[in-house]
Structures are given as C-alpha cells and as structure tokens.
Design a protein around this motif. Structure first.
Motif, PDB file in Angstrom:
ATOM      1  N   THR A 232      16.229  25.175  68.033  1.00 28.14           N
ATOM      2  CA  THR A 232      17.371  24.273  67.978  1.00 28.14           C
ATOM      3  C   THR A 232      18.642  25.113  67.910  1.00 28.14           C
ATOM      4  OG1 THR A 232      16.091  22.568  66.842  1.00 28.14           O
ATOM      5  CG2 THR A 232      18.486  22.422  66.685  1.00 28.14           C
ATOM      6  N   ALA A 233      19.498  24.951  68.907  1.00 28.98           N
ATOM      7  CA  ALA A 233      20.752  25.708  68.978  1.00 28.98           C
ATOM      8  C   ALA A 233      21.901  24.804  68.558  1.00 28.98           C
ATOM      9  CB  ALA A 233      20.973  26.225  70.403  1.00 28.98           C
ATOM     10  N   ALA A 234      22.613  25.211  67.540  1.00 28.24           N
ATOM     11  CA  ALA A 234      23.728  24.420  67.027  1.00 28.24           C
ATOM     12  C   ALA A 234      25.045  25.052  67.449  1.00 28.24           C
ATOM     13  CB  ALA A 234      23.656  24.341  65.507  1.00 28.24           C
ATOM     14  N   SER A 235      26.057  24.210  67.667  1.00 28.85           N
ATOM     15  CA  SER A 235      27.386  24.726  68.004  1.00 28.85           C
ATOM     16  C   SER A 235      27.940  25.508  66.817  1.00 28.85           C
ATOM     17  CB  SER A 235      28.334  23.576  68.341  1.00 28.85           C
ATOM     18  OG  SER A 235      27.870  22.854  69.456  1.00 28.85           O
ATOM     19  N   PRO A 236      28.759  26.532  67.054  1.00 27.30           N
ATOM     20  CA  PRO A 236      29.351  27.277  65.938  1.00 27.30           C
ATOM     21  C   PRO A 236      30.422  26.451  65.244  1.00 27.30           C
ATOM     22  CG  PRO A 236      30.231  28.068  68.020  1.00 27.30           C
ATOM     23  CD  PRO A 236      29.138  27.095  68.371  1.00 27.30           C
ATOM     24  N   GLU A 237      30.632  26.716  63.970  1.00 25.41           N
ATOM     25  CA  GLU A 237      31.682  26.041  63.222  1.00 25.41           C
ATOM     26  C   GLU A 237      33.025  26.666  63.560  1.00 25.41           C
ATOM     27  OE1 GLU A 237      30.875  24.737  59.062  1.00 25.41           O
ATOM     28  OE2 GLU A 237      29.113  26.035  59.250  1.00 25.41           O
ATOM     29  N   LEU A 238      34.012  25.812  63.883  1.00 26.42           N
ATOM     30  CA  LEU A 238      35.366  26.263  64.209  1.00 26.42           C
ATOM     31  C   LEU A 238      36.244  26.100  62.983  1.00 26.42           C
ATOM     32  CD1 LEU A 238      35.731  24.543  67.705  1.00 26.42           C
ATOM     33  CD2 LEU A 238      34.819  26.812  67.179  1.00 26.42           C
ATOM     34  N   ASP A 239      37.026  27.140  62.669  1.00 27.82           N
ATOM     35  CA  ASP A 239      37.905  27.100  61.503  1.00 27.82           C
ATOM     36  C   ASP A 239      39.129  26.262  61.842  1.00 27.82           C
ATOM     37  OD1 ASP A 239      39.527  27.521  59.312  1.00 27.82           O
ATOM     38  OD2 ASP A 239      39.018  29.651  59.137  1.00 27.82           O
TER      39      ASP A 239
ATOM     40  N   ILE B 127      12.280  27.342  65.104  1.00 33.58           N
ATOM     41  CA  ILE B 127      13.441  28.006  64.515  1.00 33.58           C
ATOM     42  C   ILE B 127      14.729  27.250  64.838  1.00 33.58           C
ATOM     43  CG2 ILE B 127      12.412  30.308  64.494  1.00 33.58           C
ATOM     44  CD1 ILE B 127      13.882  30.890  67.102  1.00 33.58           C
ATOM     45  N   LYS B 128      15.776  27.559  64.051  1.00 38.98           N
ATOM     46  CA  LYS B 128      17.105  27.000  64.260  1.00 38.98           C
ATOM     47  C   LYS B 128      18.118  28.137  64.229  1.00 38.98           C
ATOM     48  CE  LYS B 128      16.138  22.513  62.108  1.00 38.98           C
ATOM     49  NZ  LYS B 128      16.539  21.567  61.028  1.00 38.98           N
ATOM     50  N   GLY B 129      19.202  28.009  64.990  1.00 35.28           N
ATOM     51  CA  GLY B 129      20.249  29.015  64.999  1.00 35.28           C
ATOM     52  C   GLY B 129      21.538  28.456  65.519  1.00 35.28           C
TER      53      GLY B 129
ATOM     54  N   LEU C 147      42.513  17.780  46.393  1.00 36.22           N
ATOM     55  CA  LEU C 147      41.366  18.664  46.183  1.00 36.22           C
ATOM     56  C   LEU C 147      41.841  20.112  46.209  1.00 36.22           C
ATOM     57  CD1 LEU C 147      38.282  18.877  45.860  1.00 36.22           C
ATOM     58  CD2 LEU C 147      38.117  19.035  48.354  1.00 36.22           C
ATOM     59  N   ASP C 148      41.602  20.829  45.109  1.00 32.42           N
ATOM     60  CA  ASP C 148      41.983  22.237  45.002  1.00 32.42           C
ATOM     61  C   ASP C 148      40.832  23.132  45.428  1.00 32.42           C
ATOM     62  OD1 ASP C 148      44.374  21.356  43.930  1.00 32.42           O
ATOM     63  OD2 ASP C 148      43.693  21.556  41.848  1.00 32.42           O
ATOM     64  N   ASP C 149      41.142  24.405  45.596  1.00 35.70           N
ATOM     65  CA  ASP C 149      40.136  25.453  45.790  1.00 35.70           C
ATOM     66  C   ASP C 149      39.229  25.202  46.989  1.00 35.70           C
ATOM     67  OD1 ASP C 149      41.021  26.864  43.517  1.00 35.70           O
ATOM     68  OD2 ASP C 149      39.828  25.557  42.217  1.00 35.70           O
ATOM     69  N   ILE C 150      39.806  24.728  48.100  1.00 29.76           N
ATOM     70  CA  ILE C 150      39.050  24.632  49.343  1.00 29.76           C
ATOM     71  C   ILE C 150      38.962  26.025  49.947  1.00 29.76           C
ATOM     72  CG2 ILE C 150      38.994  23.650  51.666  1.00 29.76           C
ATOM     73  CD1 ILE C 150      40.465  21.220  50.564  1.00 29.76           C
ATOM     74  N   THR C 151      37.737  26.500  50.165  1.00 30.64           N
ATOM     75  CA  THR C 151      37.543  27.868  50.658  1.00 30.64           C
ATOM     76  C   THR C 151      37.497  27.953  52.175  1.00 30.64           C
ATOM     77  OG1 THR C 151      35.157  27.620  50.433  1.00 30.64           O
ATOM     78  CG2 THR C 151      36.333  28.552  48.554  1.00 30.64           C
ATOM     79  N   LYS C 152      37.215  26.819  52.847  1.00 28.66           N
ATOM     80  CA  LYS C 152      37.197  26.813  54.298  1.00 28.66           C
ATOM     81  C   LYS C 152      37.066  25.379  54.781  1.00 28.66           C
ATOM     82  CE  LYS C 152      35.258  29.413  58.180  1.00 28.66           C
ATOM     83  NZ  LYS C 152      34.201  30.370  58.619  1.00 28.66           N
ATOM     84  N   MET C 153      37.704  25.070  55.941  1.00 27.94           N
ATOM     85  CA  MET C 153      37.567  23.761  56.571  1.00 27.94           C
ATOM     86  C   MET C 153      37.162  24.003  58.014  1.00 27.94           C
ATOM     87  SD  MET C 153      40.887  21.740  55.002  1.00 27.94           S
ATOM     88  CE  MET C 153      42.054  22.998  55.550  1.00 27.94           C
ATOM     89  N   THR C 154      36.022  23.362  58.427  1.00 30.48           N
ATOM     90  CA  THR C 154      35.490  23.656  59.753  1.00 30.48           C
ATOM     91  C   THR C 154      35.142  22.389  60.511  1.00 30.48           C
ATOM     92  OG1 THR C 154      33.172  23.755  59.062  1.00 30.48           O
ATOM     93  CG2 THR C 154      34.462  25.785  58.860  1.00 30.48           C
ATOM     94  N   VAL C 155      35.043  22.553  61.833  1.00 31.83           N
ATOM     95  CA  VAL C 155      34.516  21.518  62.723  1.00 31.83           C
ATOM     96  C   VAL C 155      33.372  22.154  63.502  1.00 31.83           C
ATOM     97  CG1 VAL C 155      34.942  20.054  64.702  1.00 31.83           C
ATOM     98  CG2 VAL C 155      36.704  20.307  62.948  1.00 31.83           C
ATOM     99  N   GLN C 156      32.193  21.488  63.441  1.00 32.50           N
ATOM    100  CA  GLN C 156      31.080  21.921  64.281  1.00 32.50           C
ATOM    101  C   GLN C 156      30.942  20.903  65.397  1.00 32.50           C
ATOM    102  OE1 GLN C 156      27.195  22.215  62.438  1.00 32.50           O
ATOM    103  NE2 GLN C 156      26.648  23.887  63.797  1.00 32.50           N
ATOM    104  N   PRO C 157      31.342  21.298  66.645  1.00 28.29           N
ATOM    105  CA  PRO C 157      31.352  20.325  67.754  1.00 28.29           C
ATOM    106  C   PRO C 157      29.971  19.739  68.008  1.00 28.29           C
ATOM    107  CG  PRO C 157      32.526  22.345  68.337  1.00 28.29           C
ATOM    108  CD  PRO C 157      31.802  22.628  67.059  1.00 28.29           C
TER     109      PRO C 157
END
Length: 656
Positions: free
Chosen positions: A535-542, A465-467, A646-656
């Motif tokens: 597999t544990a992934a870092s959360p996405e930061l806004d 699994i992944k999370g 670029l128009d209509d960006i709904t979110k910008m994130t960084v996943q460490p």
C-alpha cells in the motif's frame, strides 16, 4: 393439675360499659409533663381474671406502669398500636386484683386515673383436662381430649399449639361442664388455648402441656433405590404424616396404609443420596432413615472408535435415569433413549475422553470412548519443493480443518480441496523440513510423517507492507538473492538502500499513485511471482510550505493557533489544487500530548464544518479525513479556513 378460675368477655367496645365519653380529656389526662398521653377507654369490663385487658388512647406506648387495685404493678404490656391513636394490652392477674380505678403512670412521673372502675367475671372455670383417664396429659392424634370446668358452653374454639383452631362444631360433646374433642392432626406437644372466637378474642392458655405422641419409624426399605420406584416406610401412627422430604426434592406421590403402620412413597427423579424425613400435619419432622439412589451401570459405547458426526450408542442398565449428555469439548443431545440404550450424535467439536451422562438429581456417570483419526496412506510426492501442489491420500481426511507445515512461523494452509479420502493443497513457500501436522475440526492435532519439504528458491515475503511514496520501505522474507527485478504493479523499483537474501529496503517510486498494488519479484529465468500486497500512501505536505497567517506572517513551529489573524490561516482554492486536496485527503495537526484545545474547520464563507478537540490532553495528533460530505461543504465557498485555540502545535500537514 392446677385449676383456673377465668372468665371470657366480649370485646365489642359498644357493650363493654367502659366508654368514658362522659369524661373530658382533662378528667383523664393528668400528664403534667406535657407528653400528650391520655386514656380514652379500657375494656372489656367486667374482664376475665387471667384474661386480656385493652387500653385505648394517645401515646400509651409511653406508659411505664399500670396498677390494678390489689395487684402488683404491671410493667409488661403489648403494644398493638402506637402514636396518637394507640392501643396496648395487659394480662390480668388470676389472683389478688380487686375492683377499683385503674392507674397508668408515665416514665416522667405523670399519673392517669380511670373514671370507670374495673370489675371482674368469675363465672367460667377450667378445672382440668386429660386424655382417656384423669391426670393423663399424653395422647395421640385422634384420641379424645376431655376438658372439665364450668360455663364451658361459652367456649367456641380450641387452639392447639398455635395452629388452626378447632371449631366447636368439631367437638364431640359440649355443655356447661365438659368439652370433648378429638386431638387433630395439626396438634403438637405444648399448651393449648380456649377461645371465644370474638373479633378481638379472649384466650385462656393452659399451664400444663398436652403431650402428643409422634409417629415412629421402625424400618425403611429398600435403602438403595432407583428414582421412580417405591420405598416402604414402616412404623406407628404414620397416618399423622402430611408430607415426605427427600434430599433434593419433596415426594409427590405416597400412600398411607389405613392402619397407619406403613407408607409407600415414590422416589422423586430429583431425589439424591441422603436422609428421608416424614413431616406431620403439625410441622414436626421425623427422620425415617437414608437412601442411596441408583445410577446407570455396565456402560459401553459403540462403535468405538466413532467418527465425529456419526451416532454413538451407549448400552447399560438404568439408562432411563439419564436426562443429559455431554462430550469432551462439546455439548450433546440425546436422539433416543430407554432403560438399556441411549443414542446420540457425536458433535463435530467433540474430542477424545469420556462421555458424561447427567441425571435429574445432579449425579453424573461417565463412559469411555475414542474418536476415529485421519490416517495418511500416500503422498503424491514424499520429497517436494515448497510452493508446489501436494495431494494427500488416506481415510477420514474430511476431519481435517488445516495443515501445518514445518518452517519459520509454522506456515499453515486452511484452504483445502478435500474429500473423505484425499486432500489437495499448495505447500506454502516458507515451508521447509520433515513431517506435517493435521489440525482437526474438533481442535485436536495429528502428526503425520513420511514427507520432506525442501526449501523453495522462489522469493517469498512474510507479510503485506505499507509505505509512503518517495520514501524507503523494508520487506522481510527469503530467497531475495534469486530476485533480478522488483516492481510495484508495472512500475519498476529503481533505488535500493540495502539488500540481503532475507531482507531488502527500497524506495517507492514517486511515479506511483497512492493505492494498493501487487509487489512482484522476477527471477533470472523470467518467472514473475506476486509476493505480497504493498500500500503506497501519498507523502504528508507541510502546510507551512504553502500558506501564511492571515496577517501575512509566516507559519513557524511550535505554532499557536488562535481566533485572531496572527494564528489562523486560509487554504485557498488554488492552493488546495496545488496540494492535491481531494476526497480521501487527510489533515493532521501534530501537538504536544499534554496540550489541551481545539481546531475549527470552516469553508471560505467562515461557516464551521467541524471542530477537532482534545480537552483531556491525551492526544498527539488531531485528524480530519475529507470525505465527500466534507468536500461538498468546502466547495460551497471554495477554500478552507482554519482557526481555534491550541498551543504547541509541532506540525500541520495534508496527505493528499
């Protein structure tokens, strides 16, 4: 026979006496319609009545009619060359034409008249031909053809039915009044021609046909024949035969008897059932009958059954005809063979069925065979709990590639410890039921009874699994009611939102670093079992929570990225540290799928590193994974500057 009064002439223009060099083009071109048609010369002159007359000039292929004095208008001619340097020919009538000027007419009514008159020669006469006796126009190859006339000493060759010319050196007699020649093998029924063999030869063709007796076939034997053996064809005049054709292949070897009454021919290896044709030197095909080719018979395979990887021996008759071998589900190769025996190794992938033997002529024959199958004689336990070790004993167990157990998803073991007489394995935790199935190396299967697999109480998970760290993840499996604790490596899972015997949902602890770990479950008796990988992934930061636009305004969604300060921003070195940006981190720009545009990634010195684009409007997210090269580039002037269109960006994130 109709008589011919014809004259041969030489076509060498220098000797034709036809050169019109003394006449200007104006004298010869009266084409007032401006088609640029002119006559420069014609010849030979004198010309043979019934012979060929050549005209040379410009655009003569546009002439519609040629008039010879005293003759009917001639509208049929042959174009040898067209255009500004053209040449056409006509056949001079044998009668009616007289001496005088020649007139050429154009399609538009123009008239071109020769300066030099046409004259004729009548010193060569062809009065008759015959084979053997007068009035006999039928003969066989090798018989003497007699040609009568006058001035036949000017003849230098005879062309039989458009085949190779018989040169006068091959005439058996040749004088002014008579030519005798043996009918050549190349001759076939039809008219023949007398020729002077000049560079542009005059030819006289007979109006009567010379009939050539063809070879005849009375028998062909044997009609059933083995490739490589000989058949005998009997008949008459078979010495005229130049080649023999079988269905599928021409004959390579044949011998004709001296009396021409028989032919012995070897049947080619590629010949198959069908007609046999004899071909004369003149190209005429003569049916000789049909044959049926022998195939191998009385075929037996041994040993039977045979084991994959062992040799099989096929015996029978006429096996020397075989050129290839194939097994069901596998190609094969012949190790050795003769007329009565073929030896081949049974491929590992071969399955039960018929072995196919192929012949050079495309025919196939088959021979039945069976394969040895694994047999189980003993289980280490006939009733066993899933998850335990099992030993299977028997014969030919080295043919087994995997073992399929009963249970959800048909749990399968492909890693086996095996010999020809034993297999050792660990039963999958998910197995439950009776009987097992062997999958053999050739793809076939064997069902085996005599064993019961009891359900295991050990917890098991159906898949890795992944999370995301700090978020909930769901796993599916069995025997979860027998689980006391769950841990990711050594970090205990604390929070559960749902749990049954076959499913559980829990939160990945925030204290777990990003990475892949063993997911462990511990039963009340203290037994710890690794049930899968997680597999544990870092959360996405806004990004909007950490930076502002360069003009100081807050980032809000939907966001329009621009090349100006109101739509671009900088992630400074301290913010990069706070967000945990490092090698392996991922930048994501989520957008409407249909939006087209670009995002440019720069370092703090405004030096571009890369541009993420979607010019087709097909992507929902643009992604950059920061590798070592990218991180080194950013660190040249530590910070990240992001701008673009670029128009209509709904979110910008960084996943460490």
């Amino acid at each position: 026979m109709k008589k011919y009064y014809n004259t041969f002439i030489m076509l060498v223009i220098a000797l034709m006496g036809l050169s019109l060099a003394g006449c200007s083009n104006d004298d010869l071109n009266t084409d007032q319609f401006g088609n640029d048609i002119s006559l420069l010369s014609f010849g030979p002159c004198p010309v043979l009545r019934g012979g060929t007359l050549h005209f040379m000039g410009s655009n003569l292929d546009q002439i519609s009619e040629i008039d010879l004095p005293g003759a009917d208008p001639i509208t049929q001619y042959e174009v040898l060359k067209s255009g500004r340097e053209s040449e056409i020919t006509i056949q001079v009538p044998a009668e009616k034409c007289t001496t005088g000027t020649v007139t050429l007419k154009t399609a538009k009514g123009g008239v071109i008249t020769s300066v030099t008159p046409i004259t004729y020669r009548e010193d060569i006469k062809l009065t008759e031909f015959y084979v053997g006796t007068e009035k006999n126009y039928t003969g066989s190859v090798g018989q003497t053809l007699t040609i009568k006339g006058d001035y036949l000493n000017l003849i230098h060759g005879i062309i039989f039915a458009d085949k190779d010319t018989v040169n006068e050196k091959q005439f058996t007699s040749h004088d002014r009044y008579t030519i005798t020649v043996a009918i050549p093998k190349e001759a076939k029924t039809g008219t023949f021609k007398l020729t002077d063999l000049a560079a542009s030869p005059n030819e006289i063709e007979t109006s009567e046909a010379l009939v050539i007796n063809l070879p005849t076939v009375s028998s062909l034997a044997p009609e059933t024949i083995k490739a490589g053996n000989n058949i005998t064809i009997a008949g008459e005049s078979l010495d005229q035969i130049a080649s023999i054709e079988f269905t599928g292949a021409p004959a390579e070897k044949f011998t004709i008897a001296q009396d021409g009454k028989s032919i012995s021919v070897t049947v080619p290896s590629k010949a198959t059932d069908g007609e046999v044709n004899l071909v004369t030197s003149s190209g005429v095909k003569i049916p000789a009958g049909s044959i049926k080719t022998v195939v191998p018979t009385e075929l037996v395979a041994a040993p039977n059954p045979v084991k994959n990887g062992a040799d099989v021996t096929i015996t029978g008759k006429d096996l020397d005809l075989v050129t290839g071998i194939a097994f069901p589900n596998a190609a094969g190769s012949i190790k050795s063979s003769n007329a009565t025996t073929i030896v081949a190794t049974v491929p590992e992938a071969a399955q039960n069925g018929d072995i196919t033997l192929s012949l050079a002529n495309g025919k196939n024959v088959t021979v039945a065979y069976k394969l040895v199958a694994p047999v189980v004689t003993e289980f280490s336990q006939t009733s066993i709990i899933a998850g335990n070790a099992l030993v299977i004993k028997g014969t030919n167990l080295d043919l087994v590639a995997s073992v399929v157990f009963p249970g959800d998803g048909s749990p399968t073991v492909t890693t086996l410890t095996q010999t020809e007489t034993a297999i050792g394995l660990t039963i999958p935790e998910a197995a439950e039921g009776t009987g097992i199935k062997f999958v053999l190396k050739n793809g076939e299967t064997v069902n085996v009874t005599g064993i019961t697999i009891n359900a295991s109480s050990t917890p098991a998970v159906s898949a890795d699994i992944k999370g995301t760290i700090g978020e909930y993840v769901t796993i599916n499996g069995k025997n979860f009611n027998n689980v006391e604790t769950v841990s990711i490596d050594d970090t205990k899972v604390i929070k559960f939102s749902a749990r049954t015997n076959t499913s559980m949902t829990f939160q990945i602890p925030a204290t777990v670093a990003a990475g892949t770990y063993d997911l462990k479950m511990v039963t009340p008796d203290g037994t710890s079992t690794v049930v899968c990988k997680i597999t544990a992934a870092s959360p996405e930061l806004d990004v909007a929570d950490y930076v502002k636009n360069m003009n100081g305004t807050a980032i809000a969604y939907p966001y329009t990225m621009t090349w100006g300060d109101d739509g671009r921003f900088t992630i400074t070195q301290d913010v990069m540290t706070k967000m945990g940006i490092k090698v392996g981190s991922v930048l994501r720009f989520y957008k409407k799928t249909t939006t087209k545009g670009q995002v440019q990634i720069n370092n703090g010195a405004w030096k571009p590193y890369t541009t993420l684009t979607d010019w087709n409007g097909t992507e929902s997210v643009l992604t950059l994974t920061i590798d070592k090269t990218c991180m080194d580039f950013i660190n040249q002037s530590p910070s990240i500057v992001i701008q673009g269109g670029l128009d209509d960006i709904t979110k910008m994130t960084v996943q460490p």
